[in-house]
Design an enzyme around this catalytic site. Structure first.
Site, PDB file in Angstrom:
ATOM      1  N   LYS A  17       0.893  -1.230  -0.060  1.00 13.26           N
ATOM      2  CA  LYS A  17      -0.133  -0.048   0.128  1.00 13.26           C
ATOM      3  C   LYS A  17       0.944   1.157   0.040  1.00 13.26           C
ATOM      4  O   LYS A  17       0.572   2.226  -0.439  1.00 13.26           O
ATOM      5  CB  LYS A  17      -1.099   0.081   1.070  1.00 13.26           C
ATOM      6  N   ARG A  92      -7.170   3.074  11.502  1.00 13.55           N
ATOM      7  CA  ARG A  92      -6.559   1.620  11.734  1.00 13.55           C
ATOM      8  C   ARG A  92      -7.369   1.018  12.602  1.00 13.55           C
ATOM      9  O   ARG A  92      -7.316  -0.288  12.910  1.00 13.55           O
ATOM     10  CB  ARG A  92      -5.225   1.615  12.413  1.00 13.55           C
ATOM     11  N   ARG A 131      11.736  -7.231   2.974  1.00 12.48           N
ATOM     12  CA  ARG A 131      11.764  -5.722   3.432  1.00 12.48           C
ATOM     13  C   ARG A 131      12.575  -5.896   4.628  1.00 12.48           C
ATOM     14  O   ARG A 131      13.467  -4.672   4.646  1.00 12.48           O
ATOM     15  CB  ARG A 131      10.434  -5.132   3.636  1.00 12.48           C
ATOM     16  N   ARG A 137      14.201  -2.274   9.111  1.00 11.29           N
ATOM     17  CA  ARG A 137      13.107  -1.588   9.934  1.00 11.29           C
ATOM     18  C   ARG A 137      13.015  -2.560  11.453  1.00 11.29           C
ATOM     19  O   ARG A 137      13.009  -3.551  11.232  1.00 11.29           O
ATOM     20  CB  ARG A 137      11.731  -1.678   9.388  1.00 11.29           C
ATOM     21  N   ARG A 148       1.932  -7.522  14.053  1.00  7.89           N
ATOM     22  CA  ARG A 148       1.176  -6.516  13.442  1.00  7.89           C
ATOM     23  C   ARG A 148      -0.080  -7.208  12.566  1.00  7.89           C
ATOM     24  O   ARG A 148      -0.906  -6.264  12.503  1.00  7.89           O
ATOM     25  CB  ARG A 148       2.100  -5.491  12.570  1.00  7.89           C
TER      26      ARG A 148
END
Ligand code: AMP
Length: 198
Positions: A17, A92, A131, A137, A148
């Site tokens: 996204k 969210r 990623r 990250r 998550r």
């Protein structure tokens, strides 16, 4: 030319996204408002907000609704968002949907469309692990990713029922090449009369 479009892009972490949001933003000439990016920039910049949210985001938990909504209200009040925006990562949960409704309603506007990027859980996990290697990250650990995704399924996915009842959700198959997915999004928006700026 700038087209008016008030959009929300939703999908599990790793659905693409962020990438697709930027493409839609470029095409429509409206800014992407990503709460995750705002939090990360503040953590990196060592601001007071960054200090408040760094542990929460590292754990993969949600930042308190009031604080998050206040940041979004401030951002959406800036001049460049007057004609539209694409929200990425907000709202969210149901409480944040209420906050956003209040904010937009007071201005006599509403979301035009909610783009749902549909990606199976296993595919999201695979992309996030990639990623983690590429970007390092802090929240892209195996446990962080699973946590998550759980929060997404429990708290975020239900907001699609709320928007679904309003008839504004476009479910987009999020598996395919980046260009294919962008084309699917543009086609869905065009079907709503939201055409890309000339
Ligand atoms: P994201 O890049 O959208 O995955 O966001 C990264 C992290 O920022 C999330 O795991 C949360 O800790 C926090 N965050 C981002 N957006 C929100 C939101 N709308 N509400 C609460 N926390 C958020």
């Amino acid at each position: 030319m700038t087209a008016s479009a008030r959009l929300l892009i939703v999908g599990p972490q790793g659905s693409g996204k962020g990438t697709q949001g930027v493409r839609v933003s470029d095409a429509f000439g409206v800014p992407v408002v990503s709460t995750g990016d705002i939090f990360r920039a503040n953590i990196k910049g060592g601001t007071e907000l960054g200090a408040q949210v760094s542990e929460i985001t590292a754990r993969g938990d949600l930042v308190p609704d009031e604080l998050t909504s206040e940041i979004v209200r401030d951002r959406l009040s800036e001049d460049d968002a007057a004609n539209g925006f694409i929200l990425d990562g907000y709202p969210r949960n149901a409480v944040q949907v209420g906050h956003l409704d209040e904010f937009l309603g007071a201005r006599g506007v509403a979301l035009d469309a909610v783009i749902l990027l549909d990606v199976p859980r296993e595919e999201s996990i695979g992309r996030l692990q990639l990623r983690a290697h590429e970007q390092g990250r802090a929240d892209d650990t195996v446990e962080g990713i699973a946590h998550r995704l759980d929060i997404y399924e429990k708290e975020t996915a239900p907001i699609l029922d709320v928007y679904g009842e309003r008839g504004i959700v476009d479910r987009i198959d999020g598996v395919g090449s980046l260009d294919e997915i962008t084309e699917r999004i543009f086609a869905a928006l065009a079907a709503r009369g939201l055409a890309v700026a000339a």
